[in-house]
Design an enzyme around this catalytic site. Structure first.
Site, PDB file in Angstrom:
ATOM      1  N   ASP A 213       0.836  -1.186   0.000  1.00 33.36           N
ATOM      2  CA  ASP A 213       0.000   0.000   0.000  1.00 33.36           C
ATOM      3  C   ASP A 213       0.887   1.259   0.000  1.00 33.36           C
ATOM      4  O   ASP A 213       1.963   1.269   0.600  1.00 33.36           O
ATOM      5  CB  ASP A 213      -0.887  -0.023   1.252  1.00 33.36           C
ATOM      6  CG  ASP A 213      -1.829   1.157   1.348  1.00 33.36           C
ATOM      7  OD1 ASP A 213      -2.836   1.171   0.625  1.00 33.36           O
ATOM      8  OD2 ASP A 213      -1.538   2.072   2.144  1.00 33.36           O
ATOM      9  N   GLU A 263       1.438  -0.400  -4.806  1.00 32.35           N
ATOM     10  CA  GLU A 263       0.447   0.605  -5.177  1.00 32.35           C
ATOM     11  C   GLU A 263       1.202   1.895  -5.510  1.00 32.35           C
ATOM     12  O   GLU A 263       1.403   2.747  -4.660  1.00 32.35           O
ATOM     13  CB  GLU A 263      -0.543   0.852  -4.038  1.00 32.35           C
ATOM     14  CG  GLU A 263      -1.664   1.804  -4.439  1.00 32.35           C
ATOM     15  CD  GLU A 263      -2.334   2.478  -3.261  1.00 32.35           C
ATOM     16  OE1 GLU A 263      -3.436   3.029  -3.461  1.00 32.35           O
ATOM     17  OE2 GLU A 263      -1.762   2.482  -2.150  1.00 32.35           O
TER      18      GLU A 263
END
Length: 476
Positions: A213, A263
């Site tokens: 993330d 990400e």
């Protein structure tokens, strides 16, 4: 990008490592994997549904974050609560410690049971991890975590509590607080050691990969260095990917045995090629263009063949929508399940990219995005819709077959040919249509695998009638 010989500087790793070239596309590469993002499902729910997931043709399951997270009293019940009393999905994106288990997904023992179920059905588990930040409430961060990194002052970058104002400024992007979340000093060796012990614990349970993330908010070597925090180099990714050991701790398995993607949302000044030296990336720009085509009901004026990314497509994770596009600003939440499904069939029928299917909440509608609004529960039935199952299995069966994409003059019908073995026909419009496009399939009559509808190939041209917003799978 040329292959680079990396000479390890740490005593625990001798010799050289050849960095994988994730920028130069291999036209013969084909991807057969597909990911079910079991968003907000808990461990027991995933385990109970593993047989159905495998039968649906998914080869990997991505869990929500599994580490200790922000959990105020009464939370952990609802996916989203306007009153912020019964929890919110984004709480598990606020780490309080790097230990397995939280009040949303479950305990370490429950995770082990899920892993055993995944092994039984030959499904790989990848875990969403987020070392870039902690919870907003820094008093909620555990004393063990603070102690392990050398104290509260050592946890964050020198400006880590200051919110990013310009996401295209790499100094702010990598050293300030993304989304105002406190920015961790990921270059602190004590933090790296503590985090890698968590990663290795996950690997010991059988985890096969990770989604990182906010990966673009963790600096690479060309990014500014936080010298005020005593940092000498941005080496987090060297440690996380096993190129370096830190204080005697190193990635416990060969890095190339894992599926890892970051990400790295596309924007200006993002060093995509440098991130590609470490992991696969998200094709966020491509997802935006695909959703635009679904909204228009036509691909005319849009380039859906080019992946719009620096990285080679075989190293991209692709989606029609992600949990962020659905849950944050609801950018994709207005799209119907039928639209999402036609987009999925097109995306998954393609030769490259690793497609991720976001599991929307059970009971969700275009007016009621949260649906039944129960954290931990299974998502809606779309992940095992017959069209989804058919294209997942088609993807596996088409290994080694090159793609050839055609579109009708009105842009409403897309044909994904895979060599001479198969084809996926997708009508993305709200109207009935005809397909009349060149194909590699040999001449003959074919029955679609989902609905049993008949299509004919004559002199290399595929013809047949298509219902609105429907997909058809044909194989030799």
């Amino acid at each position: 990008m040329r292959k680079i010989l990396l000479f390890s500087l740490c005593a625990g790793l001798a010799g050289t490592i050849v960095a994988k070239d994730r920028v130069t596309h291999d036209p013969n590469a084909t991807n057969t994997e597909s990911i079910l993002h079991a968003w907000s499902w808990n461990f027991p729910t995933i385990a109970e549904n593993m047989h159905r997931i495998a039968d649906a043709g998914f080869t990997m399951v991505q869990t929500s974050p599994v580490q200790n997270c922000y959990a105020p009293e009464g939370s952990g019940k609802k996916i989203f609560d306007d009153n912020v009393t019964e929890g919110n999905w984004y709480y598990y994106y606020q780490p309080t410690d790097w230990k397995i288990g939280n009040n949303i997904l479950g305990s370490r023992d429950q995770m082990k049971q899920m892993m055993d179920s995944a092994a039984k059905y030959n499904v790989k588990i990848i875990v969403d991890v987020l070392p870039n930040h902690t919870a907003f409430d820094i008093d909620a961060v555990s004393d063990d975590f603070y102690k392990a990194v050398g104290g509260r002052d050592k946890m964050y970058h020198s400006n880590g509590l200051q919110p990013v104002q310009d996401y295209n400024d790499r100094l702010q992007c990598t050293l300030w607080g993304s989304g105002a979340l406190p920015d961790v000093n990921t270059e602190n060796p004590d933090f790296q050691k503590y985090y890698m012990e968590f990663v290795n614990d996950l690997l010991s349970l059988g985890v096969k990969g990770f989604r990182y993330d906010t990966a673009k908010h963790i600096g690479v070597h060309s990014d500014p260095v936080d010298t005020a925090s005593g940092v000498k180099e941005n080496d987090f990714w060297d440690v996380a990917t096993g190129r370096k050991a830190v204080k005697g701790v190193k990635l416990a398995v060969p890095y190339d045995s894992l599926f890892v993607y970051g990400e790295v949302l596309q924007d200006r000044n993002v060093p995509e090629a440098e991130y590609a030296d470490y992991f696969g990336q998200t094709a966020s720009g491509y997802g935006h263009i695909l959703r635009e085509a679904l909204e228009k009901g036509s691909v005319n004026g849009l380039d859906l063949i080019n992946w719009h990314h620096t990285s080679a497509p075989e190293y991209l994770t692709t989606w029609v929508e992600s949990h962020d596009t659905y849950a944050n600003a609801h950018e994709s939440a207005h799209l119907t399940d039928d639209q999402i499904r036609t987009g999925w069939v097109f995306l998954t029928a393609r030769q490259n990219g690793t497609p991720l299917f976001f599991s929307r909440p059970a009971g969700s509608t275009r007016q009621k995005y949260w649906g039944d609004n129960v954290l931990g529960a299974r998502g809606n039935d779309e992940f095992f819709h017959p069209e989804v199952v058919a294209v997942n299995k088609f993807r596996t069966a088409m290994a080694g077959q090159k793609e050839d994409i055609k579109a009708s003059d009105n842009g409403q019908v897309i044909l994904v040919n895979r060599g001479k073995k198969g084809a996926a026909v997708v009508n993305i419009s709200k109207f009935a249509n005809f397909v009349n496009l060149p194909t590699g399939l040999p001449d003959g009559t074919y029955k679609d695998l989902v609905y049993g509808k008949e299509f004919k190939v004559k002199k290399g041209v595929l013809k047949g009638a298509l219902a609105p917003e429907r997909s058809y799978i044909l194989v030799k």
